[in-house]
Design an enzyme around this catalytic site. Structure first.
Site, mmCIF file in Angstrom:
data_model
loop_
_atom_site.group_PDB
_atom_site.id
_atom_site.type_symbol
_atom_site.label_atom_id
_atom_site.label_comp_id
_atom_site.label_asym_id
_atom_site.label_seq_id
_atom_site.Cartn_x
_atom_site.Cartn_y
_atom_site.Cartn_z
ATOM 1 N N HIS A 159 6.825 0.790 -2.345
ATOM 2 C CA HIS A 159 7.151 0.505 -3.753
ATOM 3 C C HIS A 159 5.874 0.588 -4.594
ATOM 4 O O HIS A 159 5.823 1.246 -5.639
ATOM 5 C CB HIS A 159 7.780 -0.887 -3.884
ATOM 6 C CG HIS A 159 7.803 -1.402 -5.299
ATOM 7 N ND1 HIS A 159 6.681 -1.920 -5.915
ATOM 8 C CD2 HIS A 159 8.786 -1.433 -6.220
ATOM 9 C CE1 HIS A 159 6.981 -2.254 -7.152
ATOM 10 N NE2 HIS A 159 8.251 -1.974 -7.368
ATOM 11 N N ASN A 160 4.821 -0.074 -4.130
ATOM 12 C CA ASN A 160 3.576 -0.081 -4.908
ATOM 13 C C ASN A 160 2.955 1.308 -4.981
ATOM 14 O O ASN A 160 2.385 1.684 -6.003
ATOM 15 C CB ASN A 160 2.573 -1.063 -4.292
ATOM 16 C CG ASN A 160 2.944 -2.498 -4.589
ATOM 17 O OD1 ASN A 160 4.101 -2.806 -4.872
ATOM 18 N ND2 ASN A 160 1.990 -3.398 -4.522
ATOM 19 N N SER B 2 8.413 -8.177 -5.997
ATOM 20 C CA SER B 2 7.821 -7.340 -7.044
ATOM 21 C C SER B 2 8.345 -7.721 -8.425
ATOM 22 O O SER B 2 9.494 -8.104 -8.576
ATOM 23 C CB SER B 2 8.116 -5.864 -6.804
ATOM 24 O OG SER B 2 7.616 -5.124 -7.903
ATOM 25 N N GLU C 17 4.713 3.162 -7.498
ATOM 26 C CA GLU C 17 4.240 2.618 -8.792
ATOM 27 C C GLU C 17 2.906 3.279 -9.186
ATOM 28 O O GLU C 17 2.721 3.663 -10.345
ATOM 29 C CB GLU C 17 4.095 1.103 -8.613
ATOM 30 C CG GLU C 17 3.546 0.336 -9.778
ATOM 31 C CD GLU C 17 3.311 -1.139 -9.377
ATOM 32 O OE1 GLU C 17 4.207 -1.777 -8.784
ATOM 33 O OE2 GLU C 17 2.207 -1.649 -9.654
ATOM 34 N N LYS D 120 7.592 -2.807 0.517
ATOM 35 C CA LYS D 120 6.844 -3.236 -0.680
ATOM 36 C C LYS D 120 5.603 -2.339 -0.867
ATOM 37 O O LYS D 120 5.242 -1.970 -1.993
ATOM 38 C CB LYS D 120 6.424 -4.713 -0.555
ATOM 39 C CG LYS D 120 5.509 -5.218 -1.681
ATOM 40 C CD LYS D 120 6.245 -5.275 -2.994
ATOM 41 C CE LYS D 120 5.511 -5.650 -4.239
ATOM 42 N NZ LYS D 120 4.262 -6.256 -4.306
HETATM 43 P P1 NBP Z 1 -3.642 -15.080 -5.415
HETATM 44 O O1 NBP Z 1 -3.397 -13.866 -4.593
HETATM 45 O O2 NBP Z 1 -4.743 -15.087 -6.369
HETATM 46 O O3 NBP Z 1 -3.831 -16.327 -4.387
HETATM 47 C C1 NBP Z 1 -4.158 -17.589 -4.867
HETATM 48 C C2 NBP Z 1 -3.458 -18.667 -4.060
HETATM 49 O O4 NBP Z 1 -3.843 -18.596 -2.688
HETATM 50 C C3 NBP Z 1 -3.867 -20.044 -4.561
HETATM 51 O O5 NBP Z 1 -2.748 -20.902 -4.478
HETATM 52 C C4 NBP Z 1 -4.945 -20.426 -3.565
HETATM 53 O O6 NBP Z 1 -5.149 -21.806 -3.467
HETATM 54 C C5 NBP Z 1 -4.357 -19.889 -2.302
HETATM 55 N N1 NBP Z 1 -5.312 -19.785 -1.200
HETATM 56 C C6 NBP Z 1 -6.414 -19.030 -1.060
HETATM 57 BR BR1 NBP Z 1 -7.088 -17.922 -2.320
HETATM 58 N N2 NBP Z 1 -7.034 -19.202 0.109
HETATM 59 C C7 NBP Z 1 -6.299 -20.118 0.742
HETATM 60 C C8 NBP Z 1 -6.417 -20.720 2.010
HETATM 61 N N3 NBP Z 1 -7.399 -20.397 2.860
HETATM 62 N N4 NBP Z 1 -5.514 -21.659 2.348
HETATM 63 C C9 NBP Z 1 -4.525 -21.995 1.501
HETATM 64 N N5 NBP Z 1 -4.338 -21.448 0.279
HETATM 65 C C10 NBP Z 1 -5.221 -20.505 -0.082
HETATM 66 O O7 NBP Z 1 -2.292 -15.544 -6.172
HETATM 67 P P2 NBP Z 1 -1.120 -14.710 -6.875
HETATM 68 O O8 NBP Z 1 -1.650 -13.693 -7.807
HETATM 69 O O9 NBP Z 1 -0.165 -15.731 -7.364
HETATM 70 O O10 NBP Z 1 -0.451 -13.927 -5.652
HETATM 71 C C11 NBP Z 1 0.083 -14.559 -4.519
HETATM 72 C C12 NBP Z 1 0.509 -13.480 -3.539
HETATM 73 O O11 NBP Z 1 1.512 -12.678 -4.161
HETATM 74 C C13 NBP Z 1 -0.603 -12.508 -3.144
HETATM 75 O O12 NBP Z 1 -0.433 -12.081 -1.840
HETATM 76 C C14 NBP Z 1 -0.405 -11.355 -4.087
HETATM 77 O O13 NBP Z 1 -0.933 -10.138 -3.598
HETATM 78 C C15 NBP Z 1 1.102 -11.317 -4.179
HETATM 79 N N6 NBP Z 1 1.650 -10.721 -5.402
HETATM 80 C C16 NBP Z 1 1.049 -10.902 -6.592
HETATM 81 C C17 NBP Z 1 1.579 -10.333 -7.737
HETATM 82 C C18 NBP Z 1 0.955 -10.538 -9.087
HETATM 83 O O14 NBP Z 1 1.426 -9.898 -10.046
HETATM 84 N N7 NBP Z 1 -0.067 -11.383 -9.219
HETATM 85 C C19 NBP Z 1 2.751 -9.573 -7.643
HETATM 86 C C20 NBP Z 1 3.373 -9.439 -6.411
HETATM 87 C C21 NBP Z 1 2.806 -10.012 -5.299
HETATM 88 P P3 NBP Z 1 -6.315 -22.503 -4.321
HETATM 89 O O15 NBP Z 1 -5.689 -22.864 -5.643
HETATM 90 O O16 NBP Z 1 -6.674 -23.688 -3.512
HETATM 91 O O17 NBP Z 1 -7.457 -21.539 -4.445
#
Ligand code: NBP
Length: 469
Positions: A186-187, A129, A190, A183
């Site tokens: 936590h959310n 987080s 939030e 987590k």
């Molecule tokens: P996203 O949740 O938007 O995921 C994008 C990533 O997943 C890209 O690297 C994409 O690759 C890959 N991906 C997908 Br979509 N489908 C795939 C598949 N079939 N095989 C392999 N790779 C695949 O990214 P994020 O916002 O960085 O979040 C990542 C994780 O962390 C999520 O679970 C999210 O819920 C969690 N999270 C996010 C935050 C935040 O603030 N954003 C905070 C805490 C936790 P590509 O480039 O090839 O499409």
């Protein structure tokens, strides 16, 4: 051949920043992303000149890792995690570790960890987080899995986690899906915090007519006291920002329809499954749902116009009392989230340490706050605490603010400013501290129409009455 400490898959915003954080802390990281152009862009820009190795196949990634291998997944939650695991299993060896750092549903993590561990691999499902900034500078990390799996990743997690007084915001949460469960809660907390803050804003802005500049000052002051937290701080910043196009506060130009990705809803669904009341959090999820009905709300607002929306009392005192109402409501919201954790700990055999969980939420994450020091202390003093509101510190805090809390809610109701989460917190408080609730009448009704029977307060046994006689 040079070997790498860890491999990370998924170079969207969170993955990229976690890699940079690991590298900054001295770990050598190999990275892979499904779409090649994203990997190239990362290595060309943010990752340039760093101890980061880009690869373009999972086979190459696995081949570059020190043993036992550690592979950190930061891909979109859901089927992509299963797809990656299936592919990795053909390349890894028993004893290697897969870590899922996305927002996976805890039951998916339960299933995956059982399957993967039965095949001899190690598995960690971890909450991370703090958003993008947290991932880069130091998140709060909530890893769940076996102790053997955690030991392998502990040095990296401790190094990259946020620090509060030198103390890393990470702890081994428990087995299997416990990290993702924590987590999720936590959310959910939030969601509650954000909705309570939004209601305080609505009372002061719509109810009292405070300008964005005045709100900026009020929230800055609140951030000096017991409400001091990341969310209060960023809210104060938000009120200070002017829209370049219109010259008005930007917050006033933003469409009032809130989005969500599902962790709040999962927590509400799970609370219903476990029979644990979390009304403030439910109200926060529903308030976001209701906000999406913008067109219908516009129509209804002309059908039911609010006639008298002005406050005639002492505005300064009322503003202070709104801070008290927010703080008291927040205590009850956390009491609900922590009660759900307590129930889940027993239901899923997670053996959760609530003092430790509150401790790792003090830094890095979105709900980080001074308040969490007091929560952690309450559970250190009494690990079997039935409910947070019964801890002496919070009991005092509620008693001191109770009158102001009621006055603020009374005024909000009179001014027709909706306060679903604050009033849910007060109703939770009033219900929880009532030794007798009107459930006796519910039981009588159930027995009347459905012969569901009832128990009596004056003798043992199960009773049924022919009510129509
Ligand atoms: P996203 O949740 O938007 O995921 C994008 C990533 O997943 C890209 O690297 C994409 O690759 C890959 N991906 C997908 Br979509 N489908 C795939 C598949 N079939 N095989 C392999 N790779 C695949 O990214 P994020 O916002 O960085 O979040 C990542 C994780 O962390 C999520 O679970 C999210 O819920 C969690 N999270 C996010 C935050 C935040 O603030 N954003 C905070 C805490 C936790 P590509 O480039 O090839 O499409």
């Amino acid at each position: 051949m040079e070997l790498y400490d860890i491999g990370l898959i998924g170079l969207a915003v969170m993955g990229q920043n976690l890699v940079l954080n690991m590298e900054r802390n001295g770990f050598k990281v190999a990275v892979y992303n499904r779409t090649r152009a994203t990997t190239d862009g990362f290595i060309r820009e943010k990752g340039a000149g760093k101890q980061i190795k880009a690869v373009y196949s999972l086979k190459d990634l696995v081949g570059l890792l020190k043993r036992p291998r550690k592979v950190f997944l930061m891909v979109k939650a859901g089927p992509p995690v299963d797809e990656m695991i299936q592919q990795l299993k053909t390349l890894l060896q028993p004893g290697d570790l897969i870590i899922d750092g996305g927002n996976s549903f805890f039951q998916d993590t339960e299933r995956r960890s059982r399957e993967i561990e039965s095949e001899g691999y190690l598995y960690i499902g971890t909450g991370v987080s703090g958003g993008e900034e947290g991932a880069l500078k130091g998140p709060s990390i909530m890893p769940g899995g076996s102790p053997e799996a955690y030991i392998l990743i502990e040095p990296i997690m401790k190094a990259i986690a946020a620090k509060v007084n030198g103390d890393p915001c990470v702890t081994h949460i428990g087995p299997r899906g416990s990290g993702h469960y924590v987590k999720m809660i936590h959310n959910a907390i939030e969601y509650g915090d954000m909705q309570l803050i939004a209601e305080a804003y609505d009372i002061l802005h719509r109810g009292l007519g405070l300008s964005a500049q005045e709100l900026h000052q009020v929230f800055s002051q609140w951030n000096e006291g017991p409400l001091s937290s990341y969310l209060i701080e960023i809210t104060s910043d938000i009120f200070a920002l002017t829209d370049g196009e219109t010259g008005q506060p930007l917050v006033d130009r933003i469409l009032d329809s809130a989005g969500q990705k599902g962790t709040g809803k999962w927590a509400s669904q799970n609370a219903f499954d476990l029979g644990i009341p979390i009304p403030t959090i439910n109200a926060a999820v529903e308030a976001r749902n209701l906000s999406a009905f913008k067109r219908e709300r516009e129509k209804a607002s002309s059908t039911f116009p609010v006639t008298s929306l002005s406050y005639s009392g002492n505005r300064r005192t009322f503003t202070e009392e709104t801070g008290d109402a927010l703080y008291a409501s927040k205590i009850c919201s956390y009491a609900q989230g922590l009660a759900l954790l307590r129930a889940a700990s027993s239901e899923y055999q997670y053996d959760l340490n609530l003092a430790e969980i509150a401790r790792i939420w003090r830094g890095g994450c979105i709900i980080r706050a001074r308040f969490l020091d007091d929560v952690s202390r309450a559970y250190q003093e009494d690990p079997d605490l039935l409910n947070l509101i019964l801890a002496p510190f919070f009991r005092e805090a509620l008693l001191q603010r109770q009158k102001a809390w009621r006055r603020v809610l009374k005024t909000a109701i009179e001014l027709a400013v909706p306060v679903p989460a604050m009033s849910a917190s007060l109703a939770y408080f009033d219900s929880y501290r009532s030794s007798r609730l009107p459930a006796n009448l519910i039981q009588a009704q159930r027995d009347y129409f459905g012969a569901h029977t009832y128990r009596r307060i004056d003798r043992e046994g199960i009773f049924h009455t022919e009510w129509k006689k």
